[in-house]
Motif scaffolding. Structure first.
Motif, PDB file in Angstrom:
ATOM      1  N   GLN A  38       0.839  -1.207   0.000  1.00  0.00           N
ATOM      2  CA  GLN A  38       0.000   0.000   0.000  1.00  0.00           C
ATOM      3  C   GLN A  38       0.872   1.254   0.000  1.00  0.00           C
ATOM      4  O   GLN A  38       0.581   2.231  -0.703  1.00  0.00           O
ATOM      5  N   ILE A  39       1.944   1.216   0.773  1.00  0.00           N
ATOM      6  CA  ILE A  39       2.872   2.350   0.826  1.00  0.00           C
ATOM      7  C   ILE A  39       3.547   2.548  -0.533  1.00  0.00           C
ATOM      8  O   ILE A  39       3.614   3.666  -1.065  1.00  0.00           O
ATOM      9  N   CYS A  40       4.032   1.459  -1.110  1.00  0.00           N
ATOM     10  CA  CYS A  40       4.735   1.543  -2.394  1.00  0.00           C
ATOM     11  C   CYS A  40       3.824   2.024  -3.513  1.00  0.00           C
ATOM     12  O   CYS A  40       4.238   2.815  -4.367  1.00  0.00           O
ATOM     13  N   GLU A  41       2.594   1.561  -3.513  1.00  0.00           N
ATOM     14  CA  GLU A  41       1.652   2.004  -4.538  1.00  0.00           C
ATOM     15  C   GLU A  41       1.387   3.501  -4.440  1.00  0.00           C
ATOM     16  O   GLU A  41       1.320   4.202  -5.455  1.00  0.00           O
ATOM     17  N   ALA A  42       1.283   3.990  -3.200  1.00  0.00           N
ATOM     18  CA  ALA A  42       1.080   5.434  -2.998  1.00  0.00           C
ATOM     19  C   ALA A  42       2.288   6.226  -3.493  1.00  0.00           C
ATOM     20  O   ALA A  42       2.142   7.281  -4.128  1.00  0.00           O
ATOM     21  N   MET A  43       3.496   5.719  -3.240  1.00  0.00           N
ATOM     22  CA  MET A  43       4.713   6.373  -3.713  1.00  0.00           C
ATOM     23  C   MET A  43       4.753   6.412  -5.239  1.00  0.00           C
ATOM     24  O   MET A  43       5.043   7.449  -5.842  1.00  0.00           O
ATOM     25  N   ALA A  44       4.474   5.266  -5.861  1.00  0.00           N
ATOM     26  CA  ALA A  44       4.527   5.175  -7.321  1.00  0.00           C
ATOM     27  C   ALA A  44       3.501   6.101  -7.969  1.00  0.00           C
ATOM     28  O   ALA A  44       3.790   6.777  -8.965  1.00  0.00           O
ATOM     29  N   THR A  45       2.312   6.139  -7.385  1.00  0.00           N
ATOM     30  CA  THR A  45       1.252   7.007  -7.928  1.00  0.00           C
ATOM     31  C   THR A  45       1.637   8.479  -7.829  1.00  0.00           C
ATOM     32  O   THR A  45       1.469   9.247  -8.784  1.00  0.00           O
ATOM     33  N   ALA A  46       2.153   8.876  -6.672  1.00  0.00           N
ATOM     34  CA  ALA A  46       2.550  10.278  -6.481  1.00  0.00           C
ATOM     35  C   ALA A  46       3.676  10.674  -7.429  1.00  0.00           C
ATOM     36  O   ALA A  46       3.668  11.774  -8.006  1.00  0.00           O
ATOM     37  N   ALA A  47       4.650   9.791  -7.588  1.00  0.00           N
ATOM     38  CA  ALA A  47       5.774  10.077  -8.484  1.00  0.00           C
ATOM     39  C   ALA A  47       5.300  10.165  -9.933  1.00  0.00           C
ATOM     40  O   ALA A  47       5.734  11.039 -10.693  1.00  0.00           O
ATOM     41  N   TYR A  48       4.418   9.271 -10.313  1.00  0.00           N
ATOM     42  CA  TYR A  48       3.903   9.273 -11.681  1.00  0.00           C
ATOM     43  C   TYR A  48       3.143  10.564 -11.973  1.00  0.00           C
ATOM     44  O   TYR A  48       3.296  11.160 -13.042  1.00  0.00           O
ATOM     45  N   GLU A  49       2.338  10.988 -11.016  1.00  0.00           N
ATOM     46  CA  GLU A  49       1.560  12.218 -11.213  1.00  0.00           C
ATOM     47  C   GLU A  49       2.453  13.454 -11.309  1.00  0.00           C
ATOM     48  O   GLU A  49       2.085  14.445 -11.941  1.00  0.00           O
ATOM     49  N   ALA A  50       3.629  13.385 -10.705  1.00  0.00           N
ATOM     50  CA  ALA A  50       4.558  14.530 -10.725  1.00  0.00           C
ATOM     51  C   ALA A  50       5.654  14.360 -11.778  1.00  0.00           C
ATOM     52  O   ALA A  50       6.634  15.119 -11.783  1.00  0.00           O
ATOM     53  N   ARG A  51       5.497  13.397 -12.664  1.00  0.00           N
ATOM     54  CA  ARG A  51       6.578  13.040 -13.583  1.00  0.00           C
ATOM     55  C   ARG A  51       7.027  14.203 -14.455  1.00  0.00           C
ATOM     56  O   ARG A  51       8.233  14.376 -14.697  1.00  0.00           O
ATOM     57  N   GLU A  52       6.094  15.000 -14.936  1.00  0.00           N
ATOM     58  CA  GLU A  52       6.465  16.113 -15.818  1.00  0.00           C
ATOM     59  C   GLU A  52       7.132  17.238 -15.036  1.00  0.00           C
ATOM     60  O   GLU A  52       8.162  17.777 -15.466  1.00  0.00           O
ATOM     61  N   LYS A  53       6.571  17.583 -13.903  1.00  0.00           N
ATOM     62  CA  LYS A  53       7.153  18.637 -13.061  1.00  0.00           C
ATOM     63  C   LYS A  53       8.592  18.293 -12.675  1.00  0.00           C
ATOM     64  O   LYS A  53       9.509  19.126 -12.788  1.00  0.00           O
ATOM     65  N   LEU A  54       8.815  17.060 -12.246  1.00  0.00           N
ATOM     66  CA  LEU A  54      10.153  16.647 -11.809  1.00  0.00           C
ATOM     67  C   LEU A  54      11.119  16.573 -12.981  1.00  0.00           C
ATOM     68  O   LEU A  54      12.309  16.886 -12.833  1.00  0.00           O
ATOM     69  N   ALA A  55      10.629  16.186 -14.144  1.00  0.00           N
ATOM     70  CA  ALA A  55      11.480  16.124 -15.338  1.00  0.00           C
ATOM     71  C   ALA A  55      11.990  17.513 -15.711  1.00  0.00           C
ATOM     72  O   ALA A  55      13.174  17.700 -16.020  1.00  0.00           O
ATOM     73  N   LYS A  56      11.109  18.479 -15.678  1.00  0.00           N
ATOM     74  CA  LYS A  56      11.501  19.847 -16.015  1.00  0.00           C
ATOM     75  C   LYS A  56      12.485  20.402 -14.985  1.00  0.00           C
ATOM     76  O   LYS A  56      13.441  21.105 -15.347  1.00  0.00           O
ATOM     77  N   MET A  57      12.245  20.093 -13.711  1.00  0.00           N
ATOM     78  CA  MET A  57      13.166  20.552 -12.675  1.00  0.00           C
ATOM     79  C   MET A  57      14.566  19.988 -12.885  1.00  0.00           C
ATOM     80  O   MET A  57      15.564  20.707 -12.795  1.00  0.00           O
ATOM     81  N   ALA A  58      14.638  18.696 -13.194  1.00  0.00           N
ATOM     82  CA  ALA A  58      15.936  18.051 -13.396  1.00  0.00           C
ATOM     83  C   ALA A  58      16.660  18.633 -14.604  1.00  0.00           C
ATOM     84  O   ALA A  58      17.863  18.903 -14.566  1.00  0.00           O
ATOM     85  N   SER A  59      15.926  18.833 -15.686  1.00  0.00           N
ATOM     86  CA  SER A  59      16.532  19.368 -16.903  1.00  0.00           C
ATOM     87  C   SER A  59      17.008  20.806 -16.694  1.00  0.00           C
ATOM     88  O   SER A  59      18.122  21.172 -17.094  1.00  0.00           O
ATOM     89  N   ASP A  60      16.181  21.619 -16.042  1.00  0.00           N
ATOM     90  CA  ASP A  60      16.545  23.025 -15.810  1.00  0.00           C
ATOM     91  C   ASP A  60      17.745  23.145 -14.878  1.00  0.00           C
ATOM     92  O   ASP A  60      18.629  23.985 -15.097  1.00  0.00           O
ATOM     93  N   GLU A  61      17.777  22.317 -13.847  1.00  0.00           N
ATOM     94  CA  GLU A  61      18.839  22.444 -12.848  1.00  0.00           C
ATOM     95  C   GLU A  61      20.179  21.914 -13.338  1.00  0.00           C
ATOM     96  O   GLU A  61      21.229  22.509 -13.095  1.00  0.00           O
ATOM     97  N   THR A  62      20.164  20.791 -14.042  1.00  0.00           N
ATOM     98  CA  THR A  62      21.424  20.170 -14.457  1.00  0.00           C
ATOM     99  C   THR A  62      21.890  20.628 -15.836  1.00  0.00           C
ATOM    100  O   THR A  62      23.086  20.605 -16.122  1.00  0.00           O
ATOM    101  N   GLY A  63      20.933  21.006 -16.701  1.00  0.00           N
ATOM    102  CA  GLY A  63      21.297  21.326 -18.075  1.00  0.00           C
ATOM    103  C   GLY A  63      21.543  20.092 -18.913  1.00  0.00           C
ATOM    104  O   GLY A  63      21.993  20.178 -20.056  1.00  0.00           O
ATOM    105  N   PHE A  64      21.248  18.909 -18.363  1.00  0.00           N
ATOM    106  CA  PHE A  64      21.461  17.650 -19.065  1.00  0.00           C
ATOM    107  C   PHE A  64      20.162  17.157 -19.687  1.00  0.00           C
ATOM    108  O   PHE A  64      19.097  17.239 -19.086  1.00  0.00           O
ATOM    109  N   GLY A  65      20.262  16.590 -20.881  1.00  0.00           N
ATOM    110  CA  GLY A  65      19.178  15.836 -21.451  1.00  0.00           C
ATOM    111  C   GLY A  65      18.020  16.648 -21.984  1.00  0.00           C
ATOM    112  O   GLY A  65      18.099  17.857 -22.205  1.00  0.00           O
ATOM    113  N   ILE A  66      16.909  15.949 -22.184  1.00  0.00           N
ATOM    114  CA  ILE A  66      15.690  16.500 -22.781  1.00  0.00           C
ATOM    115  C   ILE A  66      14.559  16.245 -21.800  1.00  0.00           C
ATOM    116  O   ILE A  66      14.291  15.088 -21.446  1.00  0.00           O
TER     117      ILE A  66
END
Length: 486
Positions: A38-66
């Motif tokens: 139940q804990i893991c499913e909640a983690m996976a769901t939350a991460a999936y829902e934030a996938r775009e936000k976190l992707a943009k943060m990583a790209s902006d901060e590191t300058g790596f990738g797309i």
């Protein structure tokens, strides 16, 4: 003095995080499989829902990738990984063999230290946190300083979701004052049971020399061999898909192409058709200076950068639609940059006469760098494919699939993972794609089925036969003597 204070603050922070993680893990260890899931499913769901936000943060901060490709990686690390592990038994009794009278019980390792690179920061955090909690372990992260904010936000999102689902506070945490000294304390502390090290060679070596059990990965440097029976347009598409995915930041991505003289012209034509730009000898020499630093390590200025950004950095003039830069090469070695790992859309191009030469060349490349990791072969000849699989010093031989996505288990049926073991030949403790099964020990409850008397050896049949023959021989001799006397 300021540096010293920062180091001391980082060390103290680690000790506090480990103390909290130790307490949290003791609670996790008492939870049922259902509670953990139940804990893991909640983690996976939350991460999936934030996938775009976190992707943009990583790209902006590191300058790596797309960032769009980082969305795919975050989706892979959350939804894809969770779907693979959700039905996996990782808590309590795993298996009970009534015939052999052995029961297997999963035992969490304890507190895991998760070392996170800047190339795949958010996705690696999601993946490592999921497989750690799935096995009843707590995890403390050491973030790469260049991706600190994106990593902290990822941990905030998944830890909050986990705690709402019943996870004890402190089970998922991260250093906010990362220093080398703090990370060293994390790896060597008595409360740390296992290190999951994903990063540069120096970091992985430090993990293995810490005195704490570690699972680390070495550099990738996978060659891709296009054998003469291959479907060339499809092979080229797969290589281009892989090498351009997130600008080549996945270590399983192709680093060189090997072709035969007989199909060289067709492969070059197809590569150009699909957006590859072949460098002239002078252009190749110009770019070569920027691939490695004087100390022999990869130049971070090219890591995860687009072809256009690399061209601007190196003062090269390339077509605007160029997707990958390719340099023809004949040599292999530590001082031959094109023959080494390049986490950017840059490829070496080698030509051989036949598959036997391709086999030898790929082994030469891998033994110089990338042993134990991954290589690719594009072929319709099963005999040659099997020959490569039997001989190559790698843990993954990927057939007719993109290296970056096949290696992590996205386009193959290997365990989905963002930490890829390199085996003994690569200086790693395992050759697996790291999954929950690598993060627990097995306690075996074994019933006695034999007694000491059952273990004692009975006289062998040959000895009995020998004894009988001797007795028969004596009887025969006695009978003959008695017959003569009569």
């Amino acid at each position: 003095m300021v540096t010293l204070d920062k180091d001391l603050a980082s060390i103290q922070e680690v000790r506090d995080l480990l103390s909290a993680a130790k307490s949290a893990q003791q609670i996790l260890a008492k939870m049922s499989q259902e509670q953990i899931d139940q804990i893991c499913e909640a983690m996976a769901t939350a991460a999936y829902e934030a996938r775009e936000k976190l992707a943009k943060m990583a790209s902006d901060e590191t300058g790596f990738g797309i960032w769009q490709d980082k969305v795919v990686k975050n989706s892979f690390a959350s939804k894809f990984v969770w779907n693979y592990i959700k039905d996996m038994k990782t808590v309590g009794i795993l298996n009970e063999d009534s015939e052999k009278k052995v029961i297997d019980v999963a035992v969490p390792v304890g507190v895991v230290a998760g070392l996170i690179p800047s190339t795949n920061p958010t996705s690696t955090v999601i993946y490592k946190a999921l497989i750690a909690i799935k096995t009843g372990n707590a995890i403390v992260f050491s973030p790469h300083p260049n991706a600190l904010n994106a990593i902290l936000e990822t941990i905030k999102i998944i830890s909050e979701a986990a705690e709402k689902a019943g996870c004890p506070k402190g089970a998922i945490s991260c250093m906010v004052k990362p220093t080398m000294q703090g990370t060293a304390e994390l790896m060597k502390h008595d409360y740390t049971s296992l290190i999951l090290a994903t990063g540069g060679s120096a970091m992985v070596k430090a993990a293995y020399s810490s005195g704490t059990p570690a699972i680390g990965v070495g550099p990738g440097n996978g060659p891709a061999y296009i054998e003469k029976s291959a479907d060339i347009p499809l092979a080229v598409k797969r290589i281009m898909d892989s090498k351009t995915f997130d600008n080549g930041t996945i270590c399983a991505s192709e680093q060189s192409i090997i072709v035969e003289t007989s199909n060289k012209a067709a492969v070059i034509a197809e590569l150009k058709k699909q957006g590859a730009y072949f460098l002239s000898p002078s252009e190749s020499a110009q770019l070569e200076k920027y691939i490695m630093r004087p100390n022999g390590s990869m130049n971070p200025q090219i890591v995860g950068k687009s072809v256009q950004a690399i061209a601007q950095l190196t003062s090269l003039s390339v077509p605007k639609n160029a997707r990958v830069l390719i340099a023809e090469e004949t040599k292999v070695g530590h001082k031959v940059p094109y023959s080494r790992e390049k986490l950017a859309p840059i490829l070496a191009f080698y030509t051989v006469e036949n598959w036997e030469e391709a086999c030898a060349l790929s082994m030469d490349i891998l033994h110089h760098e990338g042993a134990g990791h991954t290589m690719m072969i594009h072929s319709q000849n099963d005999t040659i494919i099997r020959a490569f699989g039997l001989k190559k010093p790698v843990s993954r031989v990927l057939v007719n699939t993109p290296g970056a996505l096949g290696g992590i288990g996205a386009t193959t049926n290997m365990a989905p993972a963002l930490t890829l073991g390199c085996g003994a030949v690569g200086g790693s403790s395992t050759s697996d794609n790291i999954s929950p099964e690598n993060l627990f020990n097995i306690r075996r409850i074994a019933y006695g089925v034999r007694e000491l008397e059952d273990l004692r050896e009975e006289p062998s049949a040959s000895n009995n036969s020998s004894s009988i023959n001797e007795e028969q021989l004596v009887d025969t001799i006695v009978e003959r003597i008695l017959a003569k006397l009569q």
